[in-house]
Design a protein around this motif. Structure first.
Motif, PDB file in Angstrom:
ATOM      1  N   GLY A 141      -3.645  18.115   1.748  1.00  0.00           N
ATOM      2  CA  GLY A 141      -4.182  18.947   0.422  1.00  0.00           C
ATOM      3  C   GLY A 141      -3.233  18.615  -0.688  1.00  0.00           C
ATOM      4  O   GLY A 141      -3.722  18.879  -1.677  1.00  0.00           O
ATOM      5  N   VAL A 260      -6.682  29.880  -0.735  1.00  0.00           N
ATOM      6  CA  VAL A 260      -5.813  29.304   0.171  1.00  0.00           C
ATOM      7  C   VAL A 260      -4.453  29.121  -0.281  1.00  0.00           C
ATOM      8  O   VAL A 260      -3.452  29.227   0.396  1.00  0.00           O
ATOM      9  N   ASN A 261      -4.213  29.140  -1.622  1.00  0.00           N
ATOM     10  CA  ASN A 261      -2.863  29.071  -2.196  1.00  0.00           C
ATOM     11  C   ASN A 261      -2.189  30.377  -1.953  1.00  0.00           C
ATOM     12  O   ASN A 261      -1.059  30.230  -1.763  1.00  0.00           O
ATOM     13  N   ALA A 264      -1.256  30.565   1.727  1.00  0.00           N
ATOM     14  CA  ALA A 264      -0.097  29.787   1.984  1.00  0.00           C
ATOM     15  C   ALA A 264       1.060  30.273   1.397  1.00  0.00           C
ATOM     16  O   ALA A 264       2.380  30.263   2.040  1.00  0.00           O
ATOM     17  N   THR A 268       4.377  31.369   3.671  1.00  0.00           N
ATOM     18  CA  THR A 268       5.774  30.899   3.148  1.00  0.00           C
ATOM     19  C   THR A 268       6.839  31.993   2.988  1.00  0.00           C
ATOM     20  O   THR A 268       7.879  31.932   3.450  1.00  0.00           O
ATOM     21  N   SER A 286      -1.692  22.047  -4.441  1.00  0.00           N
ATOM     22  CA  SER A 286      -2.443  21.544  -3.068  1.00  0.00           C
ATOM     23  C   SER A 286      -3.598  22.470  -2.933  1.00  0.00           C
ATOM     24  O   SER A 286      -3.835  23.549  -3.273  1.00  0.00           O
ATOM     25  N   SER A 287      -4.590  21.921  -2.346  1.00  0.00           N
ATOM     26  CA  SER A 287      -5.757  22.420  -1.709  1.00  0.00           C
ATOM     27  C   SER A 287      -5.682  22.867  -0.310  1.00  0.00           C
ATOM     28  O   SER A 287      -6.706  23.365   0.387  1.00  0.00           O
ATOM     29  N   TRP A 288      -4.430  22.706   0.357  1.00  0.00           N
ATOM     30  CA  TRP A 288      -4.197  23.316   1.479  1.00  0.00           C
ATOM     31  C   TRP A 288      -4.984  22.981   2.865  1.00  0.00           C
ATOM     32  O   TRP A 288      -5.583  23.805   3.439  1.00  0.00           O
ATOM     33  N   GLN A 290      -4.259  21.631   5.204  1.00  0.00           N
ATOM     34  CA  GLN A 290      -3.631  22.450   6.495  1.00  0.00           C
ATOM     35  C   GLN A 290      -2.094  22.862   6.033  1.00  0.00           C
ATOM     36  O   GLN A 290      -1.529  22.456   4.795  1.00  0.00           O
ATOM     37  N   TYR A 291      -1.695  24.022   6.738  1.00  0.00           N
ATOM     38  CA  TYR A 291      -0.503  24.495   6.569  1.00  0.00           C
ATOM     39  C   TYR A 291       0.288  24.208   7.645  1.00  0.00           C
ATOM     40  O   TYR A 291       0.325  24.611   8.709  1.00  0.00           O
ATOM     41  N   SER A 357       0.529  22.815  12.614  1.00  0.00           N
ATOM     42  CA  SER A 357      -0.389  23.045  11.724  1.00  0.00           C
ATOM     43  C   SER A 357      -0.895  24.659  12.311  1.00  0.00           C
ATOM     44  O   SER A 357      -1.600  24.521  13.075  1.00  0.00           O
ATOM     45  N   MET A 360      -5.598  27.817   8.886  1.00  0.00           N
ATOM     46  CA  MET A 360      -5.725  28.168   7.314  1.00  0.00           C
ATOM     47  C   MET A 360      -7.023  27.886   6.889  1.00  0.00           C
ATOM     48  O   MET A 360      -7.768  26.830   7.437  1.00  0.00           O
TER      49      MET A 360
END
Ligand SMILES: *Cc1c(COP(=O)(O)O)cnc(C)c1O
Length: 380
Positions: A141, A260-261, A264, A268, A286-288, A290-291, A357, A360
């Motif tokens: 992402g 998704v942000n 994330a 974090t 990022s469009s994430w 994957q995290y 990963s 997400m």
């Protein structure tokens, strides 16, 4: 049971509009290249901020269309990150060109420009292949570092192919992913940031000539009409049904990227200081897709994954094997070139052993993230 990427929940959220869109396509019965395809292409081009968007059958074909438009073939060197999905390099070999694998950055997972320049110089010194293209992948992402990649491309006169299969919705200083390559591509595979209900893909470019060539290659190398064939091409159209579904999903997309942000940020906040969490450089978005966290070594990564599974929490290893180690590439002609590159401190090999990963998607609940993180921290 918790889902790694909950597509059913997304459908339930958008159900009324998606059902209507699918019924409309069935009623209109214009299943191939119906009006929704052109409308979607216009909307995608506007979203990304480029002149041309052409949809196609999948993200792999999108890469192939770009390479065909540039006439990439035997004798050409194409530089590809060693840490990516197979398709990024497969398309190069399928055109008869040679993929040269390049190490990635340990914090962003994206192509490392120093390794890139080393690989280009080595290829030039070797004198057997002509450097032509850099495939920069927007892994998980996050857009690759295009300001730096561009500088290398200009220095050596190479074209940039942005593989944005996982990157749609990402950005650099407000500019959208899939606008950074001379040609850029994406995938609408269901689990990608913008997914349809089957296979789909698209190419993006500002260049009129390449757009025209890719439009021809997309439909059997058509000339003035589809029964006039001027080059050998593909049958690689996006179904009208998929286009109609994507029209609905594109309207919900900015909200999903925001969600998704937020997810994330929660991950974090809860994991930082305990495991290595993903890093988004200043100015990047990022469009994430994957995290992805990093563990100290393979044993602790595998132990954590097994414990999460035991607790009903799915996780994935993207990717367990470097491109250069894939059987399909191992014995091909470029391996001699590659083995001369230095492997000491080779980031890709370490990442294959240490990444994990976590679930997400835009509809992941904060309570789910809290449950995942507390389970994870208890294992550690
Ligand atoms: C998924 C993916 C592709 C291929 O897309 P498909 O639509 O599955 O053909 C290419 N490159 C990367 C990096 C991908 O993740």
């Amino acid at each position: 049971m918790m889902q790694f990427r909950d597509l059913a929940k997304q459908y339930q959220t958008l159900k009324a509009d998606i059902d209507q869109a699918m019924i409309d396509v069935a009623a209109q019965s214009h299943y191939i290249m119906g009006p929704q395809v052109k409308e979607l292409e216009r909307d995608l081009a506007a979203y990304v901020g480029v002149k041309h968007c052409l949809t196609c059958a999948n993200g792999t074909d999108a890469l192939t269309l770009a390479l065909k438009a540039w006439g990439i073939g035997p004798g050409d060197a194409v530089f590809v990150p060693d840490f990516t999905f197979f398709a990024s390099a497969e398309v190069v070999a399928l055109e008869g060109a040679t993929p040269i694998f390049v190490d990635v950055d340990a914090t962003t997972f994206n192509i490392d420009v120093q390794s890139l320049e080393t690989a280009i110089r080595q290829t030039l010194a070797d004198g057997q292949l002509k450097p032509r293209v850099i495939v920069a992948v927007d892994l998980f992402g996050l857009p690759a570092n295009y300001p730096l990649v561009k500088a290398v491309a200009e220095k050596y006169g190479l074209l940039i192919l942005e593989d944005g299969a996982q990157g749609f919705g990402g950005s650099i200083n407000g500019r959208k992913a899939c606008s950074f390559g001379d040609i850029s591509t994406t995938s609408f595979f269901p689990a990608k940031p913008l997914g349809c209900y089957g296979d789909g893909g698209a190419v993006f470019t500002d260049n009129d000539e390449w757009a025209k060539l890719m439009e021809s290659y997309r439909v059997h190398g058509k000339g003035s009409d589809k029964y006039d064939n001027v080059r050998i091409g593909l049958n690689s159209r996006l179904d009208t049904m998929q286009a109609a579904i994507l029209q609905v999903k594109l309207r919900a997309f900015d909200d999903e990227v925001e969600r998704v942000n937020e997810a994330a940020a929660t991950y974090t906040r809860l994991l930082n200081g305990h495991v290595q969490t993903p890093v988004i450089p200043e100015g990047f978005g990022s469009s994430w897709a994957q995290y992805t966290i990093q563990l100290p070594d393979e044993a602790s990564r595998n132990k954590l994954q097994a414990a999460l599974k035991e607790a009903g929490i799915p996780s994935m290893v993207y990717y367990p094997k470097a491109m250069h180690a894939q059987t399909a590439f191992k014995n091909s002609s470029f391996s001699a070139l590659h083995s001369s590159l230095r492997y000491s401190d080779y980031v890709t090999n370490r990442l294959c052993d240490t990444v994990l990963s976590l679930p997400m998607h835009p509809y992941l609940e904060t309570s789910d993230i809290e449950h995942i993180c507390s389970t994870l921290l208890a294992v550690l």
